[in-house]
Design a protein around this motif. Structure first.
Motif, PDB file in Angstrom:
ATOM      1  N   GLN A  98      15.290 147.122   5.500  1.00 30.30           N
ATOM      2  CA  GLN A  98      16.263 146.450   5.995  1.00 30.30           C
ATOM      3  C   GLN A  98      17.133 145.503   5.370  1.00 30.30           C
ATOM      4  N   ILE A  99      16.264 144.716   4.406  1.00 31.02           N
ATOM      5  CA  ILE A  99      16.764 143.841   3.612  1.00 31.02           C
ATOM      6  C   ILE A  99      17.735 144.581   2.459  1.00 31.02           C
ATOM      7  N   GLN A 104       8.341 138.824  10.658  1.00 30.83           N
ATOM      8  CA  GLN A 104       7.159 140.089  10.605  1.00 30.83           C
ATOM      9  C   GLN A 104       7.988 141.402  11.003  1.00 30.83           C
ATOM     10  N   GLN A 105       8.988 141.263  11.734  1.00 33.42           N
ATOM     11  CA  GLN A 105       9.783 142.504  12.113  1.00 33.42           C
ATOM     12  C   GLN A 105      10.612 143.029  11.050  1.00 33.42           C
ATOM     13  N   ILE A 106      11.036 142.169  10.100  1.00 33.83           N
ATOM     14  CA  ILE A 106      11.970 142.483   9.193  1.00 33.83           C
ATOM     15  C   ILE A 106      11.093 143.612   8.054  1.00 33.83           C
ATOM     16  N   PHE A 134      21.624 144.391   1.525  1.00 32.14           N
ATOM     17  CA  PHE A 134      22.199 144.055   0.246  1.00 32.14           C
ATOM     18  C   PHE A 134      23.304 145.125  -0.353  1.00 32.14           C
ATOM     19  N   LEU A 135      22.973 146.308  -0.058  1.00 34.59           N
ATOM     20  CA  LEU A 135      23.887 147.289  -0.086  1.00 34.59           C
ATOM     21  C   LEU A 135      25.263 147.346   0.744  1.00 34.59           C
TER      22      LEU A 135
END
Length: 51
Positions: free
Chosen positions: A11-12, A5-7, A16-17
């Motif tokens: 951030q995702i 739940q903290q992500i 990926f970048l």
């Protein structure tokens, strides 16, 4: 479950970048035997493409 739940979406996306930028830097700097057409680490050859 509390850890997931903290992500955040940002951030995702940033992860990926970062992976994309690192991969492109490796392709640009490493020799073709490692990262290039037929390379053992990153193979940039397209088997489905017709030239």
């Amino acid at each position: 479950m509390d850890l997931l739940q903290q992500i955040t979406f940002d951030q995702i996306g940033l992860s990926f970048l970062a992976v994309f930028v690192i991969r492109e830097a490796m392709i640009f700097t490493l020799p073709d035997t490692i990262a290039g057409p037929g390379g053992w680490l990153i193979d940039t050859e397209c088997p489905d493409c017709e030239y």
